[in-house]
Motif scaffolding. Structure first.
Motif, PDB file in Angstrom:
ATOM      1  N   GLY A   6       0.809  -1.214   0.000  1.00  0.00           N
ATOM      2  CA  GLY A   6       0.000   0.000   0.000  1.00  0.00           C
ATOM      3  C   GLY A   6       0.838   1.258   0.000  1.00  0.00           C
ATOM      4  N   GLN A  11       8.209   5.563  -0.982  1.00  0.00           N
ATOM      5  CA  GLN A  11       7.818   5.409   0.422  1.00  0.00           C
ATOM      6  C   GLN A  11       8.396   4.119   0.993  1.00  0.00           C
ATOM      7  OE1 GLN A  11       3.494   5.695  -0.059  1.00  0.00           O
ATOM      8  NE2 GLN A  11       3.476   7.755   0.814  1.00  0.00           N
ATOM      9  N   GLY A  29       1.097  16.308   2.013  1.00  0.00           N
ATOM     10  CA  GLY A  29       0.197  15.219   1.660  1.00  0.00           C
ATOM     11  C   GLY A  29       0.840  14.080   0.887  1.00  0.00           C
ATOM     12  N   SER A  30       2.177  14.012   0.911  1.00  0.00           N
ATOM     13  CA  SER A  30       2.861  12.974   0.146  1.00  0.00           C
ATOM     14  C   SER A  30       3.114  11.727   0.983  1.00  0.00           C
ATOM     15  CB  SER A  30       4.182  13.525  -0.402  1.00  0.00           C
ATOM     16  OG  SER A  30       4.974  13.990   0.673  1.00  0.00           O
ATOM     17  N   GLY A  31       2.634  11.713   2.204  1.00  0.00           N
ATOM     18  CA  GLY A  31       2.731  10.508   3.022  1.00  0.00           C
ATOM     19  C   GLY A  31       3.960  10.447   3.923  1.00  0.00           C
ATOM     20  N   LYS A  32       4.513  11.583   4.280  1.00  0.00           N
ATOM     21  CA  LYS A  32       5.694  11.588   5.155  1.00  0.00           C
ATOM     22  C   LYS A  32       5.369  10.994   6.525  1.00  0.00           C
ATOM     23  CE  LYS A  32       6.211  16.074   4.808  1.00  0.00           C
ATOM     24  NZ  LYS A  32       5.162  16.352   3.807  1.00  0.00           N
ATOM     25  N   THR A  33       4.280  11.471   7.091  1.00  0.00           N
ATOM     26  CA  THR A  33       3.906  10.988   8.417  1.00  0.00           C
ATOM     27  C   THR A  33       3.553   9.497   8.348  1.00  0.00           C
ATOM     28  OG1 THR A  33       3.129  13.203   8.942  1.00  0.00           O
ATOM     29  CG2 THR A  33       2.390  11.441  10.386  1.00  0.00           C
ATOM     30  N   ARG A  34       2.899   9.135   7.254  1.00  0.00           N
ATOM     31  CA  ARG A  34       2.558   7.725   7.076  1.00  0.00           C
ATOM     32  C   ARG A  34       3.813   6.855   6.995  1.00  0.00           C
ATOM     33  NH1 ARG A  34      -2.428   5.343   3.886  1.00  0.00           N
ATOM     34  NH2 ARG A  34      -1.526   3.519   2.893  1.00  0.00           N
ATOM     35  N   GLN A 251       6.843  24.138   4.111  1.00  0.00           N
ATOM     36  CA  GLN A 251       5.885  24.256   5.216  1.00  0.00           C
ATOM     37  C   GLN A 251       6.535  24.781   6.488  1.00  0.00           C
ATOM     38  OE1 GLN A 251       2.691  21.193   5.611  1.00  0.00           O
ATOM     39  NE2 GLN A 251       3.909  20.092   4.107  1.00  0.00           N
ATOM     40  N   TYR A 283      -1.344  12.246  -2.052  1.00  0.00           N
ATOM     41  CA  TYR A 283      -2.526  11.384  -1.941  1.00  0.00           C
ATOM     42  C   TYR A 283      -3.709  12.103  -1.320  1.00  0.00           C
ATOM     43  CZ  TYR A 283       0.534   7.437  -2.933  1.00  0.00           C
ATOM     44  OH  TYR A 283       1.408   6.573  -3.541  1.00  0.00           O
ATOM     45  N   ARG A 284      -3.509  13.336  -0.954  1.00  0.00           N
ATOM     46  CA  ARG A 284      -4.530  14.007  -0.150  1.00  0.00           C
ATOM     47  C   ARG A 284      -5.542  14.783  -0.974  1.00  0.00           C
ATOM     48  NH1 ARG A 284      -1.733  17.498   3.825  1.00  0.00           N
ATOM     49  NH2 ARG A 284      -1.595  15.621   5.113  1.00  0.00           N
ATOM     50  N   GLU A 564      -5.755  17.132   7.942  1.00  0.00           N
ATOM     51  CA  GLU A 564      -6.446  17.221   6.653  1.00  0.00           C
ATOM     52  C   GLU A 564      -7.957  17.178   6.852  1.00  0.00           C
ATOM     53  OE1 GLU A 564      -4.532  13.895   4.652  1.00  0.00           O
ATOM     54  OE2 GLU A 564      -6.034  12.492   5.366  1.00  0.00           O
ATOM     55  N   ARG A 604      -4.337  21.622   3.269  1.00  0.00           N
ATOM     56  CA  ARG A 604      -5.114  20.880   4.267  1.00  0.00           C
ATOM     57  C   ARG A 604      -6.380  20.308   3.645  1.00  0.00           C
ATOM     58  NH1 ARG A 604      -1.498  19.295   6.447  1.00  0.00           N
ATOM     59  NH2 ARG A 604      -0.348  20.472   4.901  1.00  0.00           N
TER      60      ARG A 604
HETATM   61  N1  ATP Z   1       0.736   5.175  -0.515  1.00  0.00           N
HETATM   62  C1  ATP Z   1      -0.411   5.707  -0.105  1.00  0.00           C
HETATM   63  N2  ATP Z   1      -1.591   5.209  -0.547  1.00  0.00           N
HETATM   64  C2  ATP Z   1      -2.773   5.746  -0.159  1.00  0.00           C
HETATM   65  N3  ATP Z   1      -2.888   6.802   0.679  1.00  0.00           N
HETATM   66  C3  ATP Z   1      -1.756   7.354   1.152  1.00  0.00           C
HETATM   67  C4  ATP Z   1      -0.470   6.858   0.786  1.00  0.00           C
HETATM   68  N4  ATP Z   1       0.462   7.609   1.418  1.00  0.00           N
HETATM   69  C5  ATP Z   1      -0.216   8.535   2.126  1.00  0.00           C
HETATM   70  N5  ATP Z   1      -1.532   8.391   1.975  1.00  0.00           N
HETATM   71  C6  ATP Z   1      -2.606   9.223   2.577  1.00  0.00           C
HETATM   72  O1  ATP Z   1      -2.402  10.567   2.146  1.00  0.00           O
HETATM   73  C7  ATP Z   1      -2.724  11.489   3.187  1.00  0.00           C
HETATM   74  C8  ATP Z   1      -1.526  12.352   3.501  1.00  0.00           C
HETATM   75  O2  ATP Z   1      -0.521  11.580   4.137  1.00  0.00           O
HETATM   76  P1  ATP Z   1       0.371  12.165   5.292  1.00  0.00           P
HETATM   77  O3  ATP Z   1      -0.463  12.900   6.255  1.00  0.00           O
HETATM   78  O4  ATP Z   1       1.259  11.079   5.776  1.00  0.00           O
HETATM   79  O5  ATP Z   1       1.212  13.218   4.433  1.00  0.00           O
HETATM   80  P2  ATP Z   1       2.324  14.225   4.924  1.00  0.00           P
HETATM   81  O6  ATP Z   1       3.363  14.224   3.868  1.00  0.00           O
HETATM   82  O7  ATP Z   1       2.743  13.894   6.285  1.00  0.00           O
HETATM   83  O8  ATP Z   1       1.518  15.592   4.871  1.00  0.00           O
HETATM   84  P3  ATP Z   1       1.860  16.987   5.608  1.00  0.00           P
HETATM   85  O9  ATP Z   1       3.024  17.557   4.839  1.00  0.00           O
HETATM   86  O10 ATP Z   1       0.639  17.801   5.435  1.00  0.00           O
HETATM   87  O11 ATP Z   1       2.218  16.657   7.013  1.00  0.00           O
HETATM   88  C9  ATP Z   1      -3.177  10.652   4.358  1.00  0.00           C
HETATM   89  O12 ATP Z   1      -4.584  10.571   4.342  1.00  0.00           O
HETATM   90  C10 ATP Z   1      -2.524   9.313   4.095  1.00  0.00           C
HETATM   91  O13 ATP Z   1      -3.236   8.263   4.708  1.00  0.00           O
END
Ligand code: ATP
Ligand code: MG
Length: 801
Positions: A6, A11, A29-34, A251, A283-284, A564, A604
């Motif tokens: 996933g 990532q 929103g690129s999934g860094k925290t994820r 940011q 992904y956001r 978000e 956001r």
């Molecule tokens: N590979 C993926 N597939 C599907 N959804 C994803 C994927 N990676 C991240 N997401 C979703 O995208 C959204 C943004 O992810 P996340 O919050 O981790 O981004 P971020 O880079 O930390 O954002 P920010 O810079 O705003 O802190 C979340 O809803 C997360 O669940």
């Protein structure tokens, strides 16, 4: 277990690269925290790293709780318990509690908040004979704080001040301030970080212990670390270098609080074998929203250019709405929310209103109430900053640490015990001369004839109360202690006598604190008075945010970082407000920080974004003309509603119906959202059309109609409907424009004092006062839940019982 399913390839790479320094630099929103969450799970499950040796640092407690929950879901709750997932501050408190004696502090040192800090500064300035006019307390505090954040001590600051007289004086205040904190066995927020650094510097064994403990370190929002936080990370990661930091230079929004963007940009220099991974898929958000964000932030100079694209739908256009004033603006937002709920498109919790300054929240709040929209406000006067709550906390702190004379002096005469200011000064002087605590001296006030008989008796009355409470604290829990404080001081009665009509609300607040203590006792593993106070001290405003409750949320753009929402409103996008007037006068890099804040705000939003500005706004009591912000003009016109309006302008004979291409969903890859720009919103505003954008609403069939409920009454399209082509003087509580003007709810019932009523949100209550105005009736109601509110009978939908 595979914790990379996933995730996209980049990532995955970030999750699997566990050894050595790693920087993940990527847009919103690129999934860094994820990535961080999955990385922790991978470390534990696949690399067999003990949870005990993992340290994850987040920007807020809320983010920490969320990460804890997510990791818990992946690896099980028990495993997550031993892991340190916390903010910098919470981490430092934990380290200091075990080691503060090495620095000459007690184990139960108090943590001071801004109000306490101000009290100390005031005392120090009085002692130094300095005038608050020349040295405004908050600016002195600001300077001290910024020195501390850069790891600069009072002596160093004094040395660097050279001939600068003012800074020399501030350095002197700084030195006395620190001395006073020490005497009170207290630290302020910045000290928590600074003292941990000093602890590590002076006690190599302690540093080594934590270096060995935390073999794997992860830091979210790294772009907003300040100098001291940077030091802490460097020190802790020095031995094993298994450090993963994630962030986005676009940011970085806490420069004003000492955060240093170069910390992230220099990461590769700090660690010569650092791996760098860039994530580019968002992904956001919808394509339109992402395109808007990319284009706005591209106006900043000297940034690392990033590509950010999405496979998400194109989505709806961004709505730019021009309103008459802040009341109309709030009406427009309410209207859109009500529509969205009525159509079944969204739930209340899907909406967020993000503003630049807390002061904007009052009008928004008022309107949300009028329109019966459940809302939660984050920030503003925080719960723990309210007078009555602070009084209770001051009692608790006094019981926990009798050296804390700031807290003690706050409540020594609350409720009134007839202890005068001169008695306090005499005791303070005696304590200073004898080198003892204020409390010790107070105890001796009769015995040593420090005070006359009368005053001494009163002071001893207070001392006895404190001793009694200390006894209770030894035997019983925090909740019981708090109840005893309220009882023994007759605090409810005191509020009733001193606080006038909102005393019920204040009582409700202290009862809320008792409930908080009760739930703390239930949920905490090792409950104690000190730990309870610590918990409270660390709660920042965003931390009361509960995503599960079904209400819209109001907060500042700053506190929305990392979060978000499906629908986002950004009101007040005006020159002088956003970007702030301060930033405009201080130069380009300040405006660039504001632009990054705008980027944070836009990103956001997941599905819909509304940016609003008013033509007139009242700031500090003065009504001023306002103009649309440069940030709106920097948007590419084709992702906004302006383009359609421009077309409409060219066909003024048929202003109300206009087809608009609804977001065509694109399947497959739509790389690069840059597309072809047909022009920016700036072209639109560049004078070709002097009256911009009446608000529009996209209907389900894809056509667009003017939504008269929140259009600009000055717009030629709407004059007839409003029945006037002059700007009407603003009348409070008749703020609905357009069609709604005719359909204002009527005040049918006549209300009288003593009537029992029911309100949808606040429940049942009794009317205590009635006030008639030209077109409305305002009733003050004591609700059975304890709060008192003044509501418009027209809007509040009261039901007589
Ligand atoms: N590979 C993926 N597939 C599907 N959804 C994803 C994927 N990676 C991240 N997401 C979703 O995208 C959204 C943004 O992810 P996340 O919050 O981790 O981004 P971020 O880079 O930390 O954002 P920010 O810079 O705003 O802190 C979340 O809803 C997360 O669940
Ligand atoms: Mg994040």
């Amino acid at each position: 277990m595979d914790f990379t399913s996933g995730l996209n390839d980049r990532q995955k790479e970030a999750v699997l690269h566990t050894e050595g320094p790693l920087l993940v630099l990527a847009g919103a929103g690129s999934g860094k925290t994820r990535v961080l969450t999955h990385r922790i799970a991978h470390l534990i499950e696949n690399k067999k790293v003990t949870p005990w040796s993992i340290l994850a640092i987040t920007f807020t407690n809320k983010a920490a709780a969320e990460m804890r929950e997510r990791v818990g879901n992946l690896v099980g709750e028990n495993t997550v318990r031993d892991m340190w997932i916390s903010t910098f501050h919470a981490m430092c408190v934990r380290i200091l509690r075990r080691n503060s004696e090495k620095l000459g502090y007690g184990r139960y040192f108090t943590i001071y908040d801004t109000a306490d800090q101000k009290a100390v500064i005031k005392e120090v300035m009085k002692m130094l004979n300095l005038n608050e006019k020349n040295y405004p307390v908050s600016s002195v505090l600001g300077t001290i704080s910024s020195q501390k954040n850069q790891y600069i001590t009072a002596e160093e600051f004094s040395a660097s001040a050279g001939d600068d007289y003012k800074n020399k004086m501030i350095a002197k205040i700084y030195a006395h301030y620190q001395k006073k904190l020490r005497e009170n066995d207290a630290m302020d927020f910045d000290d928590l970080l600074l003292n941990t650094c000093i602890l590590f510097r002076d006690h190599k064994d302690v540093l080594e212990f934590y270096q060995d403990k935390f073999r794997y370190i992860l830091v979210d929002e790294y772009q907003d670390t300040n100098g001291v936080q940077y030091q802490l990370v460097q020190l802790l990661a020095k031995k094993y270098k298994n450090l993963c930091v994630v962030g986005d230079d676009d940011q970085s929004i806490y420069g004003w609080r000492g955060a240093d963007i170069s910390n992230i940009l220099d990461f590769e220099r700090d660690f010569d074998n650092a791996a760098v991974i860039r994530l580019e898929q968002n992904y956001r958000s919808t394509q339109n929203i992402l395109e808007a964000a990319n284009k706005v932030v591209a106006h900043n100079q000297g940034r690392k250019v990033k590509k950010l694209w999405t496979e998400n739908e194109k989505g709806e256009r961004i709505s730019i709405l021009q309103m008459d004033n802040e009341y109309r603006e709030a009406d427009a937002i309410s209207e859109i929310i009500v529509n969205g709920i009525e159509n079944g498109d969204y739930d209340y919790k899907d909406y967020a209103i993000l503003y630049r300054t807390n002061a904007q929240s009052r009008v928004l709040e008022e309107k949300m109430m009028q329109h019966d929209i459940p809302y939660r406000l984050l920030g503003g006067t925080r719960f723990y900053e309210r007078k009555e709550v602070k009084d209770m906390l001051a009692y608790l702190r006094t019981v926990a640490n009798t050296k804390d004379d700031i807290s003690m002096k706050r409540i020594i005469n609350i409720p009134r015990r007839g202890i005068g200011a001169s008695s306090l000064e005499t005791i303070t002087r005696y304590a200073n001369v004898q080198g003892m605590d204020f409390y010790e001296a107070a105890k001796l006030s009769k015995e040593m004839s420090i005070l006359g008989n009368g005053p001494a008796t009163k002071v001893l009355g207070f001392v006895n109360l404190v001793e009694e409470l200390k006894e209770i604290a030894r035997e019983d829990d925090v909740k019981v202690l708090l109840e005893n404080i309220i009882e023994k001081t007759s605090y409810r009665e005191y509020l009733r006598q001193t606080e006038g009509e909102d005393y019920l609300e204040r009582i409700a607040n202290i009862e809320e604190l008792v409930s908080k203590a009760a739930s703390y006792m239930e949920t905490s593993e090792e409950p104690s008075l000190a730990a309870f106070l610590e918990d409270i001290a660390l709660v920042a405003d965003v931390d009361n945010y509960d995503a599960n409750s079904n209400s819209i949320v109001l907060m500042t753009l700053h506190s929305a970082k990392g979060l978000e929402f499906p629908v986002v409103f950004i009101p007040g996008v005006e020159e002088g407000l956003f970007p702030s007037y301060m930033s405009m006068t201080e130069g380009d890099d300040k405006v660039e920080e504001e632009r990054r804040l705008c980027y944070v705000g836009i990103t956001r939003a997941r599905e819909k974004l509304y940016m609003l500005y008013a033509q007139q706004r009242t700031v500090f009591g003065r009504t001023q003309g306002a103009v649309c912000s440069r940030f709106i003009k920097e948007l590419p016109i084709e992702v906004t509603n302006l383009e359609a309006l421009e077309r409409k302008r060219q066909q003024p004979s048929r202003p109300t119906m206009q087809p608009i291409s609804k977001g065509t969903s694109t399947s497959g890859m739509t790389r690069g959202t840059s597309g072809q720009t047909r022009g920016s919103a700036a072209d639109y505003f560049a004078g070709r059309l002097s009256i911009p954008a009446p608000a529009t609403k996209t209907q389900k069939d894809g056509t667009m109609r003017l939504n008269t409920a929140y259009t600009n009454p000055l717009s030629p399209f709407n004059r007839q409907k409003i029945g006037s082509n002059k700007a009407e003087a603003y009348k409070p509580n008749t703020g609905l424009a357009g069609k709604k003007i005719e359909n204002l709810p009527k005040v049918e019932d006549t209300y009288e004092q003593g009537d029992k009523i029911k309100h949808k949100m606040f429940g049942t209550g009794m009317i205590t006062a009635v006030e008639h105005t030209e077109d409305d009736v305002f009733v003050t109601i004591d609700f059975d839940k304890g709060m008192t509110k003044k509501l418009s009978a027209r809007f509040a939908k009261l039901q007589k019982m």
